[in-house]
Design a protein around this motif. Structure first.
Motif, PDB file in Angstrom:
ATOM      1  N   GLU A   1       0.859  -1.186   0.000  1.00  0.00           N
ATOM      2  CA  GLU A   1       0.000   0.000   0.000  1.00  0.00           C
ATOM      3  C   GLU A   1       0.893   1.233   0.000  1.00  0.00           C
ATOM      4  O   GLU A   1       1.379   1.661   1.040  1.00  0.00           O
ATOM      5  N   PRO A   2       1.122   1.848  -1.180  1.00  0.00           N
ATOM      6  CA  PRO A   2       2.078   2.959  -1.269  1.00  0.00           C
ATOM      7  C   PRO A   2       1.497   4.267  -0.740  1.00  0.00           C
ATOM      8  O   PRO A   2       0.307   4.372  -0.441  1.00  0.00           O
ATOM      9  N   GLY A   3       2.383   5.254  -0.658  1.00  0.00           N
ATOM     10  CA  GLY A   3       1.959   6.604  -0.295  1.00  0.00           C
ATOM     11  C   GLY A   3       1.464   6.743   1.129  1.00  0.00           C
ATOM     12  O   GLY A   3       0.588   7.551   1.401  1.00  0.00           O
ATOM     13  N   GLY A   4       2.022   5.965   2.058  1.00  0.00           N
ATOM     14  CA  GLY A   4       1.596   6.069   3.443  1.00  0.00           C
ATOM     15  C   GLY A   4       0.276   5.399   3.744  1.00  0.00           C
ATOM     16  O   GLY A   4      -0.290   5.593   4.822  1.00  0.00           O
ATOM     17  N   ALA A   5      -0.254   4.605   2.792  1.00  0.00           N
ATOM     18  CA  ALA A   5      -1.553   3.965   3.002  1.00  0.00           C
ATOM     19  C   ALA A   5      -1.487   2.859   4.053  1.00  0.00           C
ATOM     20  O   ALA A   5      -2.519   2.343   4.462  1.00  0.00           O
ATOM     21  N   GLU A   6      -0.256   2.463   4.464  1.00  0.00           N
ATOM     22  CA  GLU A   6      -0.150   1.463   5.538  1.00  0.00           C
ATOM     23  C   GLU A   6      -0.493   2.067   6.896  1.00  0.00           C
ATOM     24  O   GLU A   6      -0.663   1.340   7.872  1.00  0.00           O
ATOM     25  N   ASN A   7      -0.572   3.397   6.967  1.00  0.00           N
ATOM     26  CA  ASN A   7      -0.761   4.055   8.259  1.00  0.00           C
ATOM     27  C   ASN A   7      -2.212   4.023   8.746  1.00  0.00           C
ATOM     28  O   ASN A   7      -2.494   4.436   9.876  1.00  0.00           O
ATOM     29  N   ASN A   8      -3.135   3.598   7.855  1.00  0.00           N
ATOM     30  CA  ASN A   8      -4.544   3.614   8.266  1.00  0.00           C
ATOM     31  C   ASN A   8      -5.106   2.205   8.393  1.00  0.00           C
ATOM     32  O   ASN A   8      -6.301   1.999   8.219  1.00  0.00           O
ATOM     33  N   ASN A   9      -4.227   1.232   8.683  1.00  0.00           N
ATOM     34  CA  ASN A   9      -4.670  -0.167   8.725  1.00  0.00           C
ATOM     35  C   ASN A   9      -5.163  -0.605  10.097  1.00  0.00           C
ATOM     36  O   ASN A   9      -5.591  -1.750  10.257  1.00  0.00           O
ATOM     37  N   THR A  10      -5.072   0.279  11.094  1.00  0.00           N
ATOM     38  CA  THR A  10      -5.487  -0.081  12.448  1.00  0.00           C
ATOM     39  C   THR A  10      -6.553   0.881  12.935  1.00  0.00           C
ATOM     40  O   THR A  10      -6.422   2.095  12.766  1.00  0.00           O
ATOM     41  N   VAL A  11      -7.608   0.318  13.524  1.00  0.00           N
ATOM     42  CA  VAL A  11      -8.671   1.118  14.141  1.00  0.00           C
ATOM     43  C   VAL A  11      -8.842   0.635  15.574  1.00  0.00           C
ATOM     44  O   VAL A  11      -8.870  -0.583  15.823  1.00  0.00           O
ATOM     45  N   THR A  12      -8.934   1.555  16.502  1.00  0.00           N
ATOM     46  CA  THR A  12      -9.080   1.186  17.915  1.00  0.00           C
ATOM     47  C   THR A  12     -10.454   1.622  18.433  1.00  0.00           C
ATOM     48  O   THR A  12     -11.075   2.536  17.887  1.00  0.00           O
ATOM     49  N   ARG A  13     -10.903   0.941  19.472  1.00  0.00           N
ATOM     50  CA  ARG A  13     -12.148   1.280  20.159  1.00  0.00           C
ATOM     51  C   ARG A  13     -11.914   1.179  21.669  1.00  0.00           C
ATOM     52  O   ARG A  13     -11.160   0.320  22.131  1.00  0.00           O
ATOM     53  N   SER A  14     -12.554   2.029  22.405  1.00  0.00           N
ATOM     54  CA  SER A  14     -12.517   1.950  23.865  1.00  0.00           C
ATOM     55  C   SER A  14     -13.780   1.259  24.355  1.00  0.00           C
ATOM     56  O   SER A  14     -14.867   1.484  23.804  1.00  0.00           O
TER      57      SER A  14
END
Length: 705
Positions: A485-498
């Motif tokens: 996933e180029p262009g920094g698209a690896e940075n949005n692969n995690t989502v957190t919840r409380s």
């Protein structure tokens, strides 16, 4: 005067008319009869010099006008005469005389009077029989009824221009369309004619001679009202270029009698341009400006005909890769335009997807096959550089939810995770992982074989939390980085919840359904037991029970009494005889019903316990239970009383299947549900304290247990 307070003032007004003009000294005196004793009698007199001017009246004719401003013969005109009194005294009634023209009889009108400095307007109608410029005379106070300070300014003479009843046609405006005519193209002259006369014009003709020696073009107008305007259009096609003097004439045939026959012509000079056609590309835009590999982009080519003549059909081409950097080469695209008017623009659009990333030089060309003869053939190309970005496959998590939203300790929780491929091309296989706690390095994982561009997929994963408390949980897409996933698209692969993990909780309602006496415990002569108090208690770590003057922790209770209990009889129950208790985790249900018979003179007699003990999940379906009251000072073995308790499930955050699985796991582990019936230590302590208080209160002071 009646009097005047200290330091007060009053203003008095006296009216007086001076009989003659001149200079006078007036005197004002206060307390003329000396009726008031004053500290200063010398300041009661004041002098005021007064100049009295003579009374004057001076009537003059300020102005003379007519409505209409230029009267027309044979039509009523109104003379408007303004009279002013320039004196300082009002004038009495006077006569105003008007001789409209020398041969007319004098017209008069009475004015009742005029205040000093005031003006009035006198209106007198008259019909002029003859056209011309006539002297018109007005005299004020023509009968000398008013004595004036100046009798020599009572007459005013003005010249009135009287027109015959005629029209007057003029060309008030000429507008060409187009404003710059072209050879061979029709030119339209919009001609505005105005009737500035006082009478409607009958039918007339409007004529345009575009150039010398050319035959005129004309149009008939049915007529035109006085003061009205009409616009007519005449068309002409100039055969060659040049500058042409022309003439527009209204009523060239002199069919209409006019006030002025010399203003019917309008000179018009027209510059005619030669035919030109020039197609140019004004701009080439690509949207987005930096396209993405494999994603559609729109190429817009704006073309203008800067000439003055319409262009016929022509072809527009666009070469996306003029330098042939892409292998294989990209094909040129083209589109036919059926024609373009002079000065007009048109936009040709192409949709195109670059198969690879890189820097490209694109070329647009208008009239690619030279179908149109142009004045300039050297401006038909336009070059635009474009940078194509690599296709960003972007795997994102669009939804991440927990069911239940607040997980229950020890109960399986379901995570629903929706992933989407936001990239323009398909993604290969990847894995989705749920980390129950964000800090975990692993968690339940599922594999997805791939996602097309724009496609979404929802997966469900199960996990169990074994500790209660606040948590941060995480969902991760492409956890093993199988997809680039180029262009920094690896940075949005995690989502957190409380979320908050809550303990297992079950709420039960314990109701005393009935209570039966077998031995009333009475030792007196009355023959009836006095059961007071009867205590119903349920183990509850969040409550306290106040009974017999002492507070017992960890027990929720209520008490009641029946002071007339016989052997083998039903005990009277209170209206509210239920206890609602919430049990957490593996806490058991422990309920106790105790009876003290208060017939003894020293201490109440303890008749025994009726105890109910049940562990989860059994207590959820316990229903109605009948229990003997034992272990007390009951003279009739084996029981003094019997109670019926009903246990109802109010609510629970633990599914029954989970409780059953937990119970089975305990048995398999050899724990047998905490020895299958023994209370936890905290529960045993609470019930022991409860028993100790009851036992202590049921014995005389100073006796042992």
């Amino acid at each position: 005067m009646a009097g005047l307070a200290a330091n007060a003032s009053i203003a008095l007004t006296f009216a007086f008319t001076f009989p003659t003009a001149g200079n006078f000294e007036t005197v004002a005196v206060v307390d003329t009869a000396n009726s008031v004793a004053e500290t200063n009698e010398a300041n009661n007199l004041a002098l005021l010099p007064v100049t009295v001017v003579a009374a004057t009246v001076d009537l003059v004719v300020s102005s003379l006008s007519t409505v209409p401003a230029r009267p027309v013969t044979g039509r009523v005109a109104t003379g408007r005469i303004t009279i002013t009194n320039n004196g300082n005294t009002a004038a009495g009634a006077f006569l105003v005389s008007w001789r409209p023209w020398p041969l007319a009889a004098t017209l008069t009108q009475q004015v009742s009077g005029l205040a000093a400095g005031a003006s009035t307007v006198v209106s007198i109608d008259f019909t002029f029989p003859v056209a011309g410029a006539w002297p018109s005379t007005v005299t004020v106070d023509s009968s000398n009824a008013v004595r004036e300070s100046n009798e020599g300014n009572n007459t005013l003479t003005r010249t009135l221009n009287v027109d015959p009843a005629r029209a007057d046609l003029v060309v008030s405006a000429v507008v060409l369309a187009p404003s710059s005519p072209v050879v061979g193209q029709s030119t339209t002259a919009s001609i505005t004619v105005t009737n500035t006369g006082n009478t409607a014009a009958t039918e007339f003709r409007v004529q345009w001679r575009p150039r010398l020696l050319a035959p005129p073009v004309s149009i008939r107008v049915a007529g035109l009202a006085a003061g009205a305007a009409a616009t007519v259009q005449l068309a002409y096609t100039f055969p060659f270029a040049g500058t042409f003097p022309g003439t527009v004439t209204v009523d060239p045939d002199r069919q209409v009698a006019e006030l002025n026959e010399a203003n019917n012509t309008f000179q018009l000079q027209v510059v005619v341009a030669p035919n030109t056609v020039d197609l140019v590309i004004e701009d080439v835009t690509i949207n987005p400006s930096s396209p993405t590999q494999a994603a559609s982009a729109t190429v817009s080519i704006r073309i203008r005909n800067t000439g003055n003549t319409a262009a016929g059909p022509f072809l527009v081409e666009w070469n996306p890769d003029a330098l042939f950097l892409s292998t294989p080469g990209l094909s040129t695209v083209s589109q036919q335009v059926n024609g373009l008017a002079a000065g007009a623009t048109t936009t040709v659009t192409f949709t195109f997807a670059y198969p690879r990333a890189g820097n490209f030089s694109t070329v647009a060309r208008v009239d690619a096959f030279n179908n149109v003869s142009e004045t300039n053939e050297a401006n038909n190309r336009f070059v635009r550089a474009v940078t194509v970005q690599p296709a960003p496959i972007d795997l994102v998590i669009t939804s991440f939810t927990l069911d239940p939203a607040s997980p229950v300790r020890g109960v399986p929780t379901t995570a629903r995770i929706t992933v989407r491929n936001n990239g323009p091309i398909a993604a290969g296989p990847f894995s989705v992982q749920w980390r129950l706690r964000q800090s975990d390095g692993f968690g339940p994982t599922v594999r997805i074989d791939g996602l097309n561009a724009g496609e979404s997929r929802t997966v469900t994963l199960q996990g169990t939390y074994f500790q209660a408390g606040a948590i941060t949980t995480a969902a991760v897409v492409d956890v093993f980085n199988q997809v680039v996933e180029p262009g920094g698209a690896e940075n949005n692969n995690t989502v957190t919840r409380s979320a908050a993990v809550v303990p297992q909780r079950t709420t039960l309602r314990v109701t005393l359904v009935s209570m039966r006496s077998f031995a009333d415990g009475d030792q007196g002569l009355a023959g009836a037991g006095e059961w007071n108090p009867i205590i119903v208690g349920v183990l509850d770590p969040t409550a306290t029970c106040t009974v017999l003057g002492q507070t017992v922790p960890d027990v929720r209770c209520f008490t009641f009494a029946d002071n007339d209990v016989d052997d083998n009889s039903q005990v009277n129950l209170p209206a509210n005889r239920s206890i609602v208790v919430t049990l957490e985790e593996s806490a058991p249900l422990a309920a106790v019903v105790t009876v003290l018979e208060d017939d003894s003179p020293l201490a109440p007699q303890f008749l025994g316990f009726a105890s109910l003990l049940s562990f989860p999940p059994a207590y959820r379906t316990l229903g109605t239970q009948t229990i003997d009251g034992q272990q007390g000072d009951c003279a009739t073995a084996p029981r003094c009383f019997q109670v019926t308790l009903r246990v109802e499930l109010v609510r629970s955050n633990v599914p029954g299947s989970t409780l059953a699985a937990q119970a089975k796991a305990q048995r398999l582990a050899g724990k047998a549900g905490a020895k299958a019936g023994s209370l936890p230590k905290a529960g045993r302590n609470a019930l022991t304290e409860f028993r100790r208080v009851l036992d202590q209160k049921s014995r005389p002071a100073g006796t042992g247990e």
